[in-house]
Scaffold this motif. Structure first.
Motif, PDB file in Angstrom:
ATOM      1  N   MET A 297       1.126  -1.209  -0.076  1.00  0.00           N
ATOM      2  CA  MET A 297       0.085   0.304  -0.074  1.00  0.00           C
ATOM      3  C   MET A 297       0.948   1.295   0.232  1.00  0.00           C
ATOM      4  O   MET A 297       0.361   2.270  -0.981  1.00  0.00           O
ATOM      5  CB  MET A 297      -1.386  -0.363   1.075  1.00  0.00           C
ATOM      6  N   SER A 316      -4.212   7.954   1.693  1.00  0.00           N
ATOM      7  CA  SER A 316      -4.919   8.407   2.588  1.00  0.00           C
ATOM      8  C   SER A 316      -5.626   6.545   3.005  1.00  0.00           C
ATOM      9  O   SER A 316      -5.379   6.428   3.586  1.00  0.00           O
ATOM     10  CB  SER A 316      -6.247   8.647   2.387  1.00  0.00           C
ATOM     11  N   MET A 317      -5.865   5.415   1.836  1.00  0.00           N
ATOM     12  CA  MET A 317      -5.911   4.591   1.242  1.00  0.00           C
ATOM     13  C   MET A 317      -4.414   3.734   2.891  1.00  0.00           C
ATOM     14  O   MET A 317      -5.473   2.853   3.464  1.00  0.00           O
ATOM     15  CB  MET A 317      -6.072   3.886   0.224  1.00  0.00           C
ATOM     16  N   ALA A 320      -4.956   4.578   6.568  1.00  0.00           N
ATOM     17  CA  ALA A 320      -5.745   4.554   7.011  1.00  0.00           C
ATOM     18  C   ALA A 320      -5.327   2.761   7.293  1.00  0.00           C
ATOM     19  O   ALA A 320      -5.827   2.556   8.605  1.00  0.00           O
ATOM     20  CB  ALA A 320      -6.590   4.152   6.678  1.00  0.00           C
ATOM     21  N   TRP A 321      -4.938   2.227   6.419  1.00  0.00           N
ATOM     22  CA  TRP A 321      -4.799   1.382   6.448  1.00  0.00           C
ATOM     23  C   TRP A 321      -3.443   0.459   7.148  1.00  0.00           C
ATOM     24  O   TRP A 321      -2.995  -0.234   8.179  1.00  0.00           O
ATOM     25  CB  TRP A 321      -4.723   0.195   5.396  1.00  0.00           C
ATOM     26  N   ASP A 366      -8.905   6.464  11.748  1.00  0.00           N
ATOM     27  CA  ASP A 366     -10.690   7.357  11.104  1.00  0.00           C
ATOM     28  C   ASP A 366     -10.234   8.591  10.308  1.00  0.00           C
ATOM     29  O   ASP A 366     -11.361   9.072   9.036  1.00  0.00           O
ATOM     30  CB  ASP A 366     -11.637   7.852  12.258  1.00  0.00           C
ATOM     31  N   PHE A 367     -10.086   9.695  10.631  1.00  0.00           N
ATOM     32  CA  PHE A 367      -9.591  10.393   9.265  1.00  0.00           C
ATOM     33  C   PHE A 367      -9.515  10.248   7.757  1.00  0.00           C
ATOM     34  O   PHE A 367     -10.041  10.826   6.835  1.00  0.00           O
ATOM     35  CB  PHE A 367      -8.539  11.201  10.109  1.00  0.00           C
ATOM     36  N   ARG A 369     -10.136   7.396   6.361  1.00  0.00           N
ATOM     37  CA  ARG A 369     -11.224   7.070   6.438  1.00  0.00           C
ATOM     38  C   ARG A 369     -12.285   7.732   5.369  1.00  0.00           C
ATOM     39  O   ARG A 369     -12.664   7.648   4.405  1.00  0.00           O
ATOM     40  CB  ARG A 369     -11.498   5.608   6.672  1.00  0.00           C
ATOM     41  N   GLU A 370     -12.239   8.818   6.014  1.00  0.00           N
ATOM     42  CA  GLU A 370     -13.071  10.247   5.766  1.00  0.00           C
ATOM     43  C   GLU A 370     -12.433  10.268   4.819  1.00  0.00           C
ATOM     44  O   GLU A 370     -13.255  10.830   3.323  1.00  0.00           O
ATOM     45  CB  GLU A 370     -13.223  10.932   6.935  1.00  0.00           C
ATOM     46  N   VAL A 372     -10.897   8.906   2.301  1.00  0.00           N
ATOM     47  CA  VAL A 372     -10.750   7.800   1.528  1.00  0.00           C
ATOM     48  C   VAL A 372     -12.448   8.223   1.231  1.00  0.00           C
ATOM     49  O   VAL A 372     -12.833   8.033  -0.351  1.00  0.00           O
ATOM     50  CB  VAL A 372     -10.952   6.793   1.737  1.00  0.00           C
ATOM     51  N   ALA A 373     -14.013   7.990   1.186  1.00  0.00           N
ATOM     52  CA  ALA A 373     -14.602   7.926   1.263  1.00  0.00           C
ATOM     53  C   ALA A 373     -15.341   9.225   0.369  1.00  0.00           C
ATOM     54  O   ALA A 373     -15.530   8.878  -0.565  1.00  0.00           O
ATOM     55  CB  ALA A 373     -15.920   8.479   3.011  1.00  0.00           C
ATOM     56  N   LYS A 374     -14.527  10.682   0.804  1.00  0.00           N
ATOM     57  CA  LYS A 374     -14.599  11.623  -0.504  1.00  0.00           C
ATOM     58  C   LYS A 374     -14.113  11.224  -1.245  1.00  0.00           C
ATOM     59  O   LYS A 374     -14.513  11.546  -2.576  1.00  0.00           O
ATOM     60  CB  LYS A 374     -14.020  12.752   0.421  1.00  0.00           C
ATOM     61  N   ILE A 376     -13.861   8.265  -3.145  1.00  0.00           N
ATOM     62  CA  ILE A 376     -15.046   7.580  -3.715  1.00  0.00           C
ATOM     63  C   ILE A 376     -16.014   8.106  -4.215  1.00  0.00           C
ATOM     64  O   ILE A 376     -17.217   6.770  -4.515  1.00  0.00           O
ATOM     65  CB  ILE A 376     -14.894   6.258  -3.046  1.00  0.00           C
ATOM     66  N   GLY A 377     -16.376   9.106  -4.041  1.00  0.00           N
ATOM     67  CA  GLY A 377     -17.980   9.749  -3.893  1.00  0.00           C
ATOM     68  C   GLY A 377     -18.886   9.928  -3.028  1.00  0.00           C
ATOM     69  O   GLY A 377     -19.756   9.822  -3.385  1.00  0.00           O
ATOM     70  N   LEU A 378     -18.539   9.297  -2.273  1.00  0.00           N
ATOM     71  CA  LEU A 378     -19.717   8.817  -0.925  1.00  0.00           C
ATOM     72  C   LEU A 378     -20.131  10.576  -0.179  1.00  0.00           C
ATOM     73  O   LEU A 378     -19.082  11.419  -0.256  1.00  0.00           O
ATOM     74  CB  LEU A 378     -19.425   8.073   0.162  1.00  0.00           C
TER      75      LEU A 378
END
Lengths: 378, 387
Positions: A297, A316-317, A320-321, A366-367, A369-370, A372-374, A376-378
């Motif tokens: 990674m 970010s991945m 987080a990982w 957590d920071f 992952r948020e 990453v969420a953005k 991937i379009g969440l």
């Protein structure tokens, strides 16, 4: 696709490994945790002679013009040896920010000295909120003629007590429309009047400081990058530094494996090596998965940075990982090594602390992952 | 280092994608699903022949045996593409074929490899027995050497696909007096042979696997693969090459769950704005990325001329455990709608999530349980003592 380091990187890795095995044994790491400055000037100079400080700095500024993957290789070996000192704060946090935002004359002022090991930088970013978001910056820079006057308190500033120069993140503007605007980066002489530094006492023995800016006068010329446009620079530096932090984790994870695996092969209970029990074997297999995935990674994100490709999602991945996996890997090592691993004299404790400190720095899982969420379009 | 496909590889993957988009129909998908994502039905056979005509079924085989002489990297990528659109399992092409390629005689290669590469014949795996699951060395089915043929007697179980495949890829005992691991042979058995009885076992995911009974079944000697009594080693070597697990099907399911979360408004806001859902889905995206890296690492190792070792077990383990986290998170995101099956009024995402939720249970069990994978990683990868 190619998962191999190139020849130069392999040589760099081997050399760094040998050098640090000799110069940075665990006794030295423990000694530096007690030392007043927290690092050895003599070792710092030796590292500079090996061109480590200049790994990312272009040749025109007396560096060696390496890429981010080269840095990753080097940091991984530093993580393996738990190298104490300001390399990360100076070369990664400081160096990257200047490379990103500095003018040619600012680079000429700072980078050659950094490369020679004569100039230590640190990034004064986080404040009382303890976050890496723009809203957390309250330290005010007020324009007064040709100068700005800085007032406020920075926290968790790494190795501030030995720094020559700070890059201070200050608030110069406030707009309700754009939360990300209004931050400016300043180059500040760390020895200047009005700066008060107090070292905090950390779990991992690394040095982080409170830095109070009390009516600190800074010339307009010391603005790094554009007025009010500091955030995009910081955001990029945060993501790159997060990958760099994971590079240290690669080494720390490997060192942990190198402690745990021989231990379970040698330690006998119930008339056989504990490594022959499946309960132990399965923990070790899980550790191996963490170690390998942290590595790839990180290399992937570092490779993208090196190639000039978009890297925000991968960075970010990877943070987080890496943050969670490295901690879990060390926890499993504690479990398979047993009581001895809990002893101060056994080196595992150094990596236990390193893992948690690295997890918290530059955004935890957590920071990221948020982020990453953005992505991937969440 | 380089973490992207080359322009040539990307070009071919584009072609594969376009082909799959035009050729895979809802009818084909339904047929495939009904037989456990194996091919062997009428539509499946037609599709596979067209797909294979491009060399895509076995791209890394030599040209003379119907491949393209391509890299393992491209081969893995094509499998991943196919899995994204329709997860299909190929026993002959991806499990038996490579073993024939590595260990078979010249005659055997000539007889079998081209038809396999063209997608004309399909095999079913014949490994597991009622008393030989994780411990494959405990087989009892016996093939007695009768000069020019063998006579087979015994029973296999969980042989998915054997009711639709053409041949059985069978592990049998050929020397009951020999030591473990030195008593087993691999052979190819025509599933239409007299004396074979197939009894269905229906899984909780709705597809059929089988028990297969052998009563005095005759198998010609030329169907023996490689050397007599070396079967266990062939089987283990084949698993190193073939145990990798394409995640395309679950990647697609994940993409659909993400889309669902974005489009579904609950209590005035899309599910995708709920911080807990964001964290869970981001974590899965991260783990899919980690899986992707250890998946293509296997191809990299093979392309360097080496045989993957513990790395195959790691990927199989990681992928199948991740698959269960994806389906479970999917059920959480869909909430009460998650339980509704395909065809039900109010079913979300065509009931796929609950179906894959049931399905994914077996994946940490078959092809070596997660525990067996961890044993392999510890013993072979880390060289931990076995006693």
């Amino acid at each position: 696709m190619n998962y191999d380091l190139n020849k130069t990187q392999t040589i760099l890795k081997d050399e760094a490994h040998r050098f640090l095995a000799k110069e940075c044994p665990s006794d030295f790491v423990r000694e530096m945790a007690e030392d007043e400055t927290g690092y050895s000037k003599e070792l710092w100079q030796k590292m500079a002679e090996l061109d480590w400080m200049g790994v990312l700095i272009p040749e025109q500024y007396d560096g060696i013009g390496g890429n981010f993957l080269d840095l990753t290789v080097l940091l991984s070996e530093m993580g393996y040896s738990c190298l104490p000192g300001p390399f990360f704060s100076c070369v990664v946090l400081g160096g990257l920010t200047i490379l990103e935002a500095g003018s040619d004359s600012q680079k000429t002022d700072v980078l050659p000295a950094l490369s020679r090991g004569e100039q230590i930088l640190s990034l004064a970013w986080v404040e009382q909120d303890g976050t890496y978001v723009p809203g957390g910056i309250k330290l005010a820079a007020i324009l007064n003629g040709e100068e700005y006057i800085l007032n406020g308190t920075k926290l968790f500033v790494p190795y501030a007590h030995v720094a020559d120069t700070f890059i201070c993140v200050a608030r110069t503007g406030q707009t309700l429309e754009d939360k990300n605007a209004g931050l400016t980066l300043f180059l500040v002489n760390a020895k200047q009047q009005g700066i008060h530094i107090e070292t905090l006492i950390t779990m991992a023995g690394d040095r982080q400081c409170e830095v109070i800016f009390e009516d600190v006068h800074v010339s307009k010329d010391n603005i790094l990058g554009q007025l009010d446009q500091g955030w995009p620079v910081l955001k990029k530096v945060l993501q790159m530094s997060a990958v760099a932090k994971c590079a240290e984790m690669i080494g720390g994870a490997q060192r942990t494996m190198d402690m745990a695996i021989p231990y379970v092969k040698g330690r006998e209970q119930f008339g056989r090596p504990v490594g022959a029990f499946q309960a132990i074997q399965h923990h070790c297999a899980n550790m191996l998965t963490y170690a390998d995935t942290i590595k790839f990674m990180t290399y992937q994100a570092a490779w993208r940075i090196s190639e000039g490709l978009p890297f925000e999602k991968e960075a970010s991945m990877c943070k987080a990982w890496g943050s969670e996996s490295y901690r879990k890997l060390v926890a499993l090592a504690h479990q398979v090594i047993g009581g001895m691993g809990f002893m101060e004299e056994y080196d595992l404790q150094l990596y236990f602390k390193q893992a948690k400190a690295a997890e918290q720095m530059l955004g935890d899982a957590d920071f990221h992952r948020e982020l990453v969420a953005k992505e991937i379009g969440l | 280092m380089d973490f992207e496909f080359s322009p040539e590889e990307q070009k071919m993957l584009q072609e594969v994608r376009a082909f799959l988009k035009s050729e895979i129909t809802p009818e084909l998908k339904a047929e495939s699903l009904a037989i456990g994502y194996c091919y062997g039905g009428q539509l499946g056979r037609e599709f596979v022949r067209k797909f294979a005509a491009n060399g895509w079924l076995v791209p890394n085989w030599p040209n003379e045996y119907g491949g393209l002489g391509a890299s393992a990297m491209l081969t893995f990528a094509i499998k991943e593409e196919l899995a994204y659109i329709m997860p299909l399992i190929f026993v002959a092409a991806h499990m038996a074929g490579p073993t024939i390629l590595h260990f078979g005689s010249e005659e055997m290669k000539k007889q079998w490899l081209l038809p396999i590469a063209r997608g004309e014949v399909e095999f079913a795996l014949g490994y597991t027995e009622p008393w030989a699951g994780s411990d494959l060395s405990a087989l009892t089915i016996e093939a007695v050497d009768q000069g020019d043929h063998f006579i087979l007697n015994g029973q296999k179980t969980f042989n998915t696909h054997s009711h639709v495949a053409d041949y059985h890829w069978l592990a049998t005992i050929t020397d009951p007096d020999a030591k473990r691991y030195q008593n087993m042979s691999m052979m190819i058995v025509d599933l239409k042979s007299p004396g074979i009885t197939i009894r269905p076992l229906i899984t909780m995911a709705g597809w059929q696997t089988n028990e297969v009974f052998y009563d005095d079944v005759v198998v010609p000697k030329e169907n023996l693969v490689g050397e007599m009594n070396q079967g266990f080693y062939y089987l283990m070597a084949a698993l190193d090459y073939e145990r990798m697990f394409p995640m395309g099907g679950y990647r697609r399911l994940f993409d659909e769950i993400v889309q669902y979360a974005k489009e579904t408004v609950v209590d005035g806001q899309p599910l995708s704005k709920d911080p807990l859902i964001r964290q869970k889905l981001a974590q899965l995206a991260i783990e899919l990325e980690a899986n992707n890296l250890i998946f293509y690492r296997l191809a990299h190792i093979i392309d360097e001329g080496k045989i993957p070792n513990y790395e195959t077990s790691m990927q199989k383990l990681f992928a199948t455990e991740l698959a269960q986290r994806i389906t479970n998170t999917g059920m959480d995101v869909l909430g009460l709608y998650g339980q509704l099956k395909k065809g039900s009024k109010w079913a979300a995402l065509s009931g796929q999530v609950e179906h894959r939720y049931r399905w994914s249970v077996v994946e940490t069990i078959y092809a070596g349980t997660s525990e067996i994978q961890r044993n392999i990683m510890a013993l072979r990868g880390l060289k931990l003592p076995s006693k």
